[in-house]
Design an enzyme around this catalytic site. Structure first.
Site, mmCIF file in Angstrom:
data_model
loop_
_atom_site.group_PDB
_atom_site.id
_atom_site.type_symbol
_atom_site.label_atom_id
_atom_site.label_comp_id
_atom_site.label_asym_id
_atom_site.label_seq_id
_atom_site.Cartn_x
_atom_site.Cartn_y
_atom_site.Cartn_z
ATOM 1 N N GLU A 58 4.549 -4.521 7.938
ATOM 2 C CA GLU A 58 4.452 -5.315 6.718
ATOM 3 C C GLU A 58 5.780 -5.944 6.321
ATOM 4 O O GLU A 58 5.825 -7.104 5.891
ATOM 5 C CB GLU A 58 3.924 -4.465 5.557
ATOM 6 C CG GLU A 58 2.463 -4.066 5.683
ATOM 7 C CD GLU A 58 2.237 -2.836 6.537
ATOM 8 O OE1 GLU A 58 3.222 -2.321 7.124
ATOM 9 O OE2 GLU A 58 1.091 -2.363 6.619
ATOM 10 N N HIS A 127 -4.883 3.224 -1.810
ATOM 11 C CA HIS A 127 -5.718 2.054 -1.508
ATOM 12 C C HIS A 127 -6.425 1.524 -2.749
ATOM 13 O O HIS A 127 -7.484 0.929 -2.636
ATOM 14 C CB HIS A 127 -6.796 2.410 -0.470
ATOM 15 C CG HIS A 127 -6.261 2.691 0.897
ATOM 16 N ND1 HIS A 127 -5.615 3.845 1.224
ATOM 17 C CD2 HIS A 127 -6.277 1.947 2.031
ATOM 18 C CE1 HIS A 127 -5.272 3.818 2.494
ATOM 19 N NE2 HIS A 127 -5.653 2.677 3.013
#
Lengths: 339, 354, 339, 317
Positions: A58, A127
């Site tokens: 990322e 999440h």
């Protein structure tokens, strides 16, 4: 007009902009496959290598997106879950957001970061977060959070056409909701920085965005049954905020409830409340109420997750609380307020 | 009184630094010493290391690049095996600190310049802050993460951040923002003994400020604000270096006959809302001065709370003095314009009092 | 081949493998009727985790990932408490706050489980750091998939571990053989440029071995050597255990594509369905281990069936326990934010 | 001796960098420049050898020690000094300063104050040229301290996977901030990591500008021919501390003296037989820097009117 699901509207926006502008590319983990929810499904068939899968890196992919943007592309990066943007914060905050300013405009960073979040489906603390306040704290970024398919398409198209780094926040609880979207390359465009009144009313203003809009509108329905007319404003654009729209509404109602799914403490509701109390001092008839998640990480168990996400009842209760405050017409007038 | 901030300018050789024993005035009273903020920090670090063999320092820039960094050398000499210099790999060494905390150490991890917290941000907010909760209370992460935050002079956009507001939006991590030698020493002792991750934000421009510190060991509890100066006309809430700016402003206002009360929350998590509400209940006016960017900054949360809970007591809107919402510019005049100052606080207070 | 261990220990490992297999199968069946969200199963990797973790002692710690169920069972965590956690029940091992992605049991040497790819690697190094500093004869194990090697956290972690000669074992379970998206390297991994995963380790001077993750002897010997190295001050080790990705792991949600495991396949291949012939006869490490135990005479067919029946019954009871367990009180959501 | 096509040009540019950096150091000591300065005195050979191997369209990204790279690529010394001195007429209007200099029209895109932060940016630039077909290479210069970061590893991997037209130029000056490399990693040559990913890697004497140039040309040729990235590790030495004011007590004086013997300018003069030309080249460089200094110190300070401009493309309130 076409009836599209929110997720299809996202894909349509990407499709239109990829077709219109050869400098648009889409990057992310598994984007050729369609990503975990299918937002980019099928695009690789049409646009080939302009749809680019990346490793699970990322930090570097964010920096790569910044670098591509300042070298002539308009990249759209997908961060699979917004929680993972924490891995790329340095590139986003220290580079993407600042390079235009640091170079006094010699460079520009026309990129879009798509990220979905929200506590839905028991995915736990890694999440499920709503992190918009972090990014609304970073000068140089633009932050939008659509709540309808039409806005999903229109804001994403505007974001891609913007010369600034835009954080485009999706809520996975909205993906399957359907709505009408205008047809055509430009018909759906939604200007960044403009809120919209979803329901007019005169008794109390409810400001919200993204998935919480559904609860806000449901709350207004409940209040209407008791003869209370709530004005519901969908902010859509979180940085910059459409403060004029808010102040106009609060000027009429004198009361404000801000509802968001993020943790209340340090959330965007705090910023809105701080600005409105200062600039609508004379008009405010009651304290501003904030509805948000408690100061806890998103829990996993369905019961706990339901307790974590603010609901319709919480918004109704907050509205009643501010309406129960006796009106204070005799509030002292504000002193000269600095810009 | 000239501001000691200037002498914290970067780059001077440590051998050029004035001797702290010369800087410090004679003790004000028996059982107390006058220490600079940096000496208070060093005292707290030494005491923590001495009192608990599981305490470790990871990193070496607690005092930034200021001349005070020789205090790190001193600590290293006293505790040669308890200080580790990690590579420039913030994800790696902050994560190492988390694992070490889980397995029996109490590490104090230095990320140095606060802007660099964005490198290990996932370790801080996704791991350290969540572990106790996600495991249903099974596992604890007793660690301290240290940064030097804020506008320090020429740091520009990538060396001047104050990230504490973002962490205030992150459940699971405590935050301390001390403003005096006594507070940093006493809060640090509490932080090191706390079983949670604590984010410790210092400001390099605080290092030279001198205050009385008790000779006896002291632990200052989290979540207890301190009224640094009593007043009746307006409440000024400041954090970290901005407490000093607030006190300067109060001094200026006093000359005009305006009595300002200065409240220092000392910790953001937990936060002492009560003391501020009580103060505002008396003064009816609030100015918040904090060095985070204004949008979604620390001042936003304080203003929203007070506006909600002290609505009737407020006689004027709450004003926020924060860093302007632009990346921190490099050039001096611009830097001075963006940062909060005593003059801005004074102007805000006057605007409220008419 | 079989590890050089007493027969009863090998049979105990068989029991553990079957318990893991039946746990995962029960979970997949449970997911058909109950919304338990996205989860990841350890089917096909039992022959790696069980012999490897059997070499750890009290006080040793392991940090696992989203694919953690098998590891926890291997170290003795209660399957009932695990299913309860996965269902978000009050009796879950994390009290309903972690779920499948974060199953942890500190008492069994799993202090925390992160679902951030690569996230636990530096934390595992940190435990090893603490053991060194505290003079404890303990080792730390980082369990991760090949995808974690794409993350920067990996590079930073092994560098620090090598510098410190920390007592840590990096056990990479590369289950990507026959997975989608392979590249033409010697051994497949979707998005790594290195020809061999162990090449990434070599510059650091850390001993690194690739092994067949279905060969229990290879797993046992590599892990025993690594544990010995860690305990004697020799520093870190890296083991790449290669397994074939179970076909049921290829869809986004696990499915019993190969049917349920039938232990009689170990001695009666005639029952193996043709479409999954390769899986059951060549690639499933559990059946391979059972065949080797039968050949060596450590277990009889009848004993194997009895052990398997016990495992099935245990997991059926675990599911019942979990289903009958109460959900946590909503107020539980506010507990354990801080210690 | 390696022959180079434009020895006098390279020499003069090295002198310009040396004179410029020495002037920056003086101004800082006189408190006429703010901030955290990282000078590249002693590393001129890498910057100039690199720049002479690139075309104007190629995009170079520097780190926190990047004055040399900007000058090597042709940045105007006066505008650069104005930026470092926080003047309105500096490249970035005084908003960037020493760590965020930029001169994109010269092919020096930008610098960053975050160790390894520029590597992914260069990666993205190289990726952009594969999409747009503009033929520009991405080039990134970083120090050995970047080699222990995750971004370094992630970037090598992606560059190799995607075969990007990219040059990694690692200036291994032996020190990451205040620590010798050996305190930060057991890996002595960072080029080893590149080999891991199948990226052609070469280690050169960074104080030999001609050798740097030769290595850069090989990498450039490879990238332009579609052969993907190249990793160049240039061994050099920082003759100043990590930042101005750093007493450098972590280094042995004898080590410093050794490296002063290997001064890249003196080395280049000797290798290229430029003893006769060098004094005049130095004088010209110093005159340019004198003029730049006069212009910079006379320039207006950054204007507070510009404070809120260029935060976003859309003007902010």
């Amino acid at each position: 007009m076409s009836t599209l699901r929110y997720i299809d509207a996202i894909r349509t926006a990407l499709d239109i902009e990829l077709r219109r502008d050869p400098s648009v590319v889409a990057l992310g983990e598994d984007v050729t496959y369609g990503g975990p929810f299918g937002a980019t499904k099928g695009l690789a068939d049409t646009y080939g290598t302009r749809i680019k899968d990346t490793p699970i890196s990322e930090a570097t992919v964010m920096g790569l997106t910044v670098g591509a943007a300042l070298s002539g592309l308009r990249p759209v990066m997908e961060v699979m879950y917004i929680d993972f943007i924490t891995l790329a914060m340095d590139q986003l905050v220290n580079h993407g957001a600042k390079l235009r300013y640091m170079t006094d405009g010699l460079l520009q960073v026309p990129m879009v970061i798509r990220a979905q979040g929200g506590a839905r489906g028991s995915m736990g603390a890694h999440h499920s977060q709503s992190l918009e306040a972090w990014f609304a704290h970073v000068p140089g970024l633009t932050v939008v959070a659509p709540s309808t398919p039409a806005d999903a398409q229109g804001l994403l198209q505007s974001a891609i056409r913007s010369d600034d780094p835009v954080l485009y926040l999706e809520h996975r609880g909205l993906y399957w909701q359907k709505g009408e979207v205008p047809d055509g390359d430009d018909a759906a465009l939604v200007p960044i920085g403009r809120a919209i009144v979803r329901r007019a009313g005169s008794d109390v203003t409810i400001a919200s965005w993204s998935h919480m809009m559904g609860a806000a509108l449901a709350a207004a329905d409940q209040l209407a049954a008791d003869g209370i007319e709530a004005e519901v404003i969908d902010l859509r654009s979180l940085l910059p905020l459409d403060l004029d729209a808010l102040l106009g509404s609060v000027g009429r109602t004198g009361r404000l409830v801000i509802a968001h799914e993020a943790v209340t403490q340090g959330g965007l509701g705090a910023e809105i409340a701080a600005q409105v109390q200062e600039r609508a001092w004379a008009e405010l008839a009651a304290p501003i109420a904030r509805v948000g998640a408690p100061f806890v990480p998103p829990p996993f168990a369905p019961e706990l997750e339901r307790a974590f996400v603010p609901d319709v009842d919480a918004i109704v209760a907050a509205a009643r609380r501010v309406l129960d405050t006796p009106s204070r017409a005799a509030r002292p007038s504000p002193q000269s307020v600095e810009a | 009184m000239s501001s000691p901030e200037t002498s914290a300018a970067l780059g001077a050789d440590p051998s050029d630094a004035s001797d702290p024993s010369v800087m410090s005035d004679p003790p004000a009273r028996a059982g107390w010493s006058r220490l600079s903020y940096a000496e208070g920090m060093a005292l707290g670090l030494r005491e923590a290391l001495a009192s608990d063999p599981t305490v470790r320092l990871m990193g070496q820039y607690f005092f930034g690049l200021t001349p005070w960094r020789r205090l790190t050398v001193d600590i290293r000499e006293r505790f040669p095996d308890r200080v580790w210099d990690p590579p420039i790999a913030e994800i790696g060494y902050v994560g190492t600190g988390i694992g070490a905390a889980i397995s029996g150490l109490r590490p104090i991890v230095d990320v140095a310049t606060a802007s660099f917290i964005f490198q290990p941000f996932s370790q801080v907010v996704n791991e350290a802050a969540n572990i106790h909760y996600m495991t249903g209370g099974q596992t604890r992460v007793p660690m301290v993460i240290h940064v030097n935050h804020g506008i320090r002079g020429g740091g520009a956009a990538q060396h001047s951040h104050s990230p504490q507001a973002m962490l205030w939006n992150t459940p699971g991590i405590k935050i301390m923002t001390p403003s005096s030698a006594r507070d940093v020493r006493g809060l640090l002792r509490t932080a090191v003994e706390d079983d949670n991750p604590v984010f410790w934000a210092d400001h390099a421009k605080l290092f030279d400020y001198v205050d009385d510190v008790p000779d006896a060991e002291e632990r200052i509890p989290f979540g207890v604000a301190e009224i640094k100066r009593a007043g009746t006309d307006v409440t000024i809430v400041g954090t970290s270096l901005m407490v000093r700016r607030a006190l300067e402003a109060a001094e200026i206002l006093a000359a005009d006959g305006i009595s300002a009360e200065v409240v220092d929350p000392r910790t953001l998590v937990p936060f002492d809302t009560e003391t501020i509400l009580e103060s505002v209940g008396r003064t009816g006016r609030l100015v918040i001065v904090d060095e985070c960017h204004q949008s979604c900054g620390v001042g936003a949360e304080i203003a929203a709370r007070v506006a909600e809970h002290a609505f009737d007591a407020l006689r004027a809107p709450i004003r926020r003095i924060a860093t302007a919402d632009v990346p921190i510019p490099f050039g001096r005049p611009m830097e001075e314009l963006v940062e909060p100052s005593a003059a801005k606080v004074v102007t805000a207070v006057r605007s409220l009092l008419g | 081949m079989l590890p050089d261990l007493p027969g009863e220990e090998l049979v105990a490992q068989l029991r553990t493998m079957l318990r893991i297999r039946r746990f995962e199968e029960a979970l997949i069946r449970l997911a058909a009727d109950h919304d338990i969200g996205h989860f990841h199963v350890y089917v096909g990797q039992e022959a790696t985790g069980v012999p490897a973790l059997a070499l750890l002692g009290d006080g040793d710690v392991a940090y696992t990932t989203h694919r953690n169920h098998g590891h926890l069972i291997a170290r003795g965590v209660s399957p009932a408490g695990m299913v309860a956690e996965i269902l978000g029940k009050a009796t879950g091992i994390n009290r309903g706050k972690g779920g499948t992605l974060h199953l942890a049991s500190a008492a069994h040497g799993f202090p925390t489980t992160s679902s951030s790819v690569g996230g636990p690697l530096p934390i595992a190094v940190g435990s090893a750091f603490a053991f060194q500093e505290l003079g404890l004869d303990r080792v730390s194990v980082a369990l991760f998939g090949d995808g974690a090697l794409e993350e920067g956290a990996w590079h930073e972690s092994i560098n620090i571990a090598a510098m410190r000669k920390a007592p840590i074992i990096f056990l990479c379970e590369n289950n990507s053989l026959e997975a989608l998206g392979q590249k033409a390297n010697e051994y497949p991994s979707s998005t790594l440029a290195a020809v061999r995963l162990t090449d990434l380790v070599d510059p650091f001077g850390v001993p690194a071995v690739p092994i067949d993750g279905t060969d229990t002897r290879a797993v046992h010997e590599a892990m025993a050597e690594a544990v010995q190295r860690a305990r004697t001050g020799g520093g870190p080790s890296f083991i790449e255990a290669r397994t074939v990705r179970w076909p049921g792991n290829r869809p986004l949600w696990p499915q019993l594509l190969t049917g349920e495991t039938d232990v009689t396949f170990a001695w009666d291949p005639s029952g193996i369905p043709a479409e999954h012939e390769r899986w059951w006869s060549q690639q499933d490490g559990l059946l391979r281990f059972l065949r080797e135990l039968l050949d060596a005479g450590h277990v009889t067919r009848e004993q194997a069936i009895a052990i398997d029946t016990e495992a099935r019954d245990e997991m059926a009871a675990a599911v019942t326990f979990a289903l009958e367990s109460p959900y946590p009180e909503a107020e539980e959501a506010f507990e354990h934010v801080f210690a | 001796m390696t022959s180079v096509p434009d020895p006098l040009g390279m020499l003069e540019r090295m002198w310009l960098i040396r004179a410029f950096e020495e002037r920056v150091s003086e101004l800082y000591a006189r408190n006429q420049i703010a901030g955290l300065l990282h000078l590249g005195i002693g590393q001129e050979g890498v910057a100039v050898g690199l720049a002479w191997g690139l075309e104007p369209r190629d995009r170079l990204f520097g780190g926190h020690r990047a004055h040399a790279h900007a000058l090597a690529r042709g940045a105007d010394p006066a505008r650069l000094l104005m930026e470092i001195a926080g003047r309105a007429t500096g490249y970035c209007g005084g908003k960037g300063g020493t760590m965020h200099i930029a001169a994109p029209e010269t092919g020096f895109v930008t610098a960053t104050g975050v160790v390894a932060g520029n590597i992914p940016l260069a990666l993205g630039s190289a990726y952009a040229s594969t999409v747009s077909g503009d033929g520009a290479l991405g080039v990134v210069a970083f120090g050995d301290g970047a080699g222990q970061t995750g971004s370094f590893h992630e970037s090598l991997n992606i560059a190799a996977l995607w075969g990007l037209p990219l040059l990694f130029v690692c200036e291994n000056n032996g020190y990451a901030e205040f620590s010798p490399l050996s305190a930060h990693t057991k890996v002595e040559r960072l080029a080893r990591h590149a080999e891991t990913y199948g990226i052609p890697a070469v280690t050169v004497d960074g104080n030999d500008a001609a050798a740097v140039l030769a290595a850069v040309r090989d990498g450039v040729d490879r990238a332009r021919a579609g052969g993907g990235p190249t990793f160049i590790e240039a061994l050099t030495y920082r003759l100043r501390g990590h930042y101005e004011g750093d007493p450098g007590k972590y280094r042995e004086l004898s080590e410093l003296a050794d490296w002063k013997q290997k001064d890249p300018i003196a080395r280049f003069v000797a290798d290229q037989g430029l003893e006769a030309e060098s004094p005049a080249a130095e004088a010209r460089a110093r005159a340019i820097v004198d003029a730049a200094t006069d212009a910079a110190l006379a320039a207006p300070h950054a204007s507070v009117d510009q404070l809120r401009t260029q935060v976003t493309a859309e003007a902010v309130a």
